[in-house]
Scaffold this motif. Structure first.
Motif, mmCIF file in Angstrom:
data_model
loop_
_atom_site.group_PDB
_atom_site.id
_atom_site.type_symbol
_atom_site.label_atom_id
_atom_site.label_comp_id
_atom_site.label_asym_id
_atom_site.label_seq_id
_atom_site.Cartn_x
_atom_site.Cartn_y
_atom_site.Cartn_z
ATOM 1 N N ARG A 151 -0.933 -65.767 -4.879
ATOM 2 C CA ARG A 151 -1.477 -65.022 -5.650
ATOM 3 C C ARG A 151 -1.469 -64.552 -6.813
ATOM 4 O O ARG A 151 -2.129 -64.288 -8.291
ATOM 5 N N ILE A 152 0.032 -63.991 -7.082
ATOM 6 C CA ILE A 152 0.586 -63.158 -7.421
ATOM 7 C C ILE A 152 1.333 -63.271 -8.827
ATOM 8 O O ILE A 152 1.899 -63.129 -10.011
ATOM 9 N N GLY A 153 1.138 -65.166 -8.417
ATOM 10 C CA GLY A 153 2.005 -66.189 -9.610
ATOM 11 C C GLY A 153 1.268 -66.213 -10.889
ATOM 12 O O GLY A 153 2.398 -66.996 -11.968
ATOM 13 N N SER A 154 0.735 -65.917 -10.946
ATOM 14 C CA SER A 154 -0.488 -66.197 -11.965
ATOM 15 C C SER A 154 -0.729 -64.709 -12.861
ATOM 16 O O SER A 154 -1.363 -65.173 -14.323
ATOM 17 N N LEU A 155 -0.075 -63.782 -12.468
ATOM 18 C CA LEU A 155 -0.236 -62.661 -13.510
ATOM 19 C C LEU A 155 1.553 -62.282 -14.795
ATOM 20 O O LEU A 155 2.629 -63.222 -14.279
ATOM 21 N N THR A 156 1.167 -61.841 -15.350
ATOM 22 C CA THR A 156 2.093 -62.153 -16.667
ATOM 23 C C THR A 156 3.095 -61.242 -15.847
ATOM 24 O O THR A 156 2.663 -60.358 -14.812
ATOM 25 N N ASP A 157 4.721 -60.987 -16.438
ATOM 26 C CA ASP A 157 5.619 -60.021 -15.634
ATOM 27 C C ASP A 157 4.877 -58.757 -16.403
ATOM 28 O O ASP A 157 4.864 -57.849 -15.200
ATOM 29 N N ARG A 158 3.941 -58.260 -17.603
ATOM 30 C CA ARG A 158 3.548 -57.100 -17.654
ATOM 31 C C ARG A 158 2.979 -56.107 -16.797
ATOM 32 O O ARG A 158 2.671 -55.830 -16.473
ATOM 33 N N GLU A 159 1.919 -57.851 -16.215
ATOM 34 C CA GLU A 159 0.901 -57.145 -14.873
ATOM 35 C C GLU A 159 1.726 -57.039 -13.649
ATOM 36 O O GLU A 159 0.370 -55.991 -13.109
ATOM 37 N N SER A 191 -8.029 -54.269 -15.615
ATOM 38 C CA SER A 191 -9.176 -54.640 -15.021
ATOM 39 C C SER A 191 -8.574 -56.813 -14.878
ATOM 40 O O SER A 191 -9.507 -57.447 -14.084
ATOM 41 N N ALA A 192 -8.091 -56.529 -15.683
ATOM 42 C CA ALA A 192 -7.067 -57.887 -15.312
ATOM 43 C C ALA A 192 -6.352 -58.971 -14.631
ATOM 44 O O ALA A 192 -6.851 -59.990 -13.944
ATOM 45 N N ILE A 193 -6.109 -57.741 -13.507
ATOM 46 C CA ILE A 193 -5.096 -58.266 -12.179
ATOM 47 C C ILE A 193 -5.991 -58.290 -11.530
ATOM 48 O O ILE A 193 -6.240 -59.321 -10.518
ATOM 49 N N LEU A 194 -7.529 -57.271 -11.129
ATOM 50 C CA LEU A 194 -8.553 -57.566 -9.622
ATOM 51 C C LEU A 194 -9.349 -58.705 -10.641
ATOM 52 O O LEU A 194 -9.336 -59.509 -10.027
#
Length: 216
Positions: A151-159, A191-194
């Motif tokens: 699931r966290i694979g879709s996040l950017t490094d900063r996110e 907000s983007a992370i959620l």
């Protein structure tokens, strides 16, 4: 000043909680409700920063009131107040989107700390509640860990970095200071992370951070 809505069907409990909150000059109880339906109406009319809701109330219980508030008063953070051992309620409250969970039998300092935390954009669980949440999510940890990492694979490094700090219990202000960015930027990241993780609140995001191994 943090504006608080207090909802409990027992007048004596409300008086006791109000007295505790009065010890902190930065907290103000702007409205009191004796049932969940009244609490929702007062949240709409008073726009409190934090709603402190008893789980068991007439007309509409705390869970129902919390769910309604997340829809009609999204700017109000919800903290549930209950007795120890109601595990089903804990899981449901977190799923609804409550930002905090406190015990009536807990230290009064926890009550004040919890309200400050959620008002600052963080999540807060009473230590004893946190132990139960951790135990609840411990089953199937390896499977959940793999799912969380996907699931966290879709996040950017900063996110991902922000998620790790969020999982460590930091508020938006603390994350901003840690990363040397402005708080508004942190709010945008959260907000983007959620949205990317498909979760409703910071508590659920923090659980994923732990399952994914982002937090020791």
């Amino acid at each position: 000043m943090i504006r608080v809505l207090l909802a409990d069907d027992e007048a004596m409990i409300r008086a006791g909680v109000k007295a505790i909150l009065a010890s902190d000059p930065s907290l103000e109880v702007v409205a009191e409700a004796g049932d969940g339906r009244q609490a929702v109406d007062l949240a709409i009319s008073h726009h409190p920063d934090v709603a402190l809701l008893d789980i068991r109330m007439p007309r509409l219980d705390g869970l129902g009131a919390a769910s309604e508030m997340r829809r009609v008063a999204p700017g109000t953070a919800v903290v549930m107040l209950t007795t120890f051992g109601e595990d089903d309620y804990i899981a449901k409250a977190l799923d609804i989107g409550a930002s905090g969970f406190l015990l009536k039998s807990g230290d009064p300092r926890e009550l004040i700390a919890g309200i400050h935390a959620v008002a600052d954009g963080a999540a807060y669980l009473s230590p004893r509640v946190a132990q139960r949440v951790i135990a609840h999510f411990a089953g199937g940890r390896m499977t959940k860990g793999a799912q969380a990492r996907d699931r966290i694979g879709s996040l950017t490094d900063r996110e991902t970095e922000v998620l790790a700090l969020l999982g460590a219990g930091m508020s938006n202000g603390e994350i901003a200071r840690e990363l040397h960015i402005v708080e508004g930027t942190v709010k945008a990241y959260v907000s983007a992370i959620l949205t990317r993780l498909g979760v409703r609140n910071r508590v659920q995001a923090a659980i994923i951070a732990h399952e994914a191994g982002l937090v020791a």
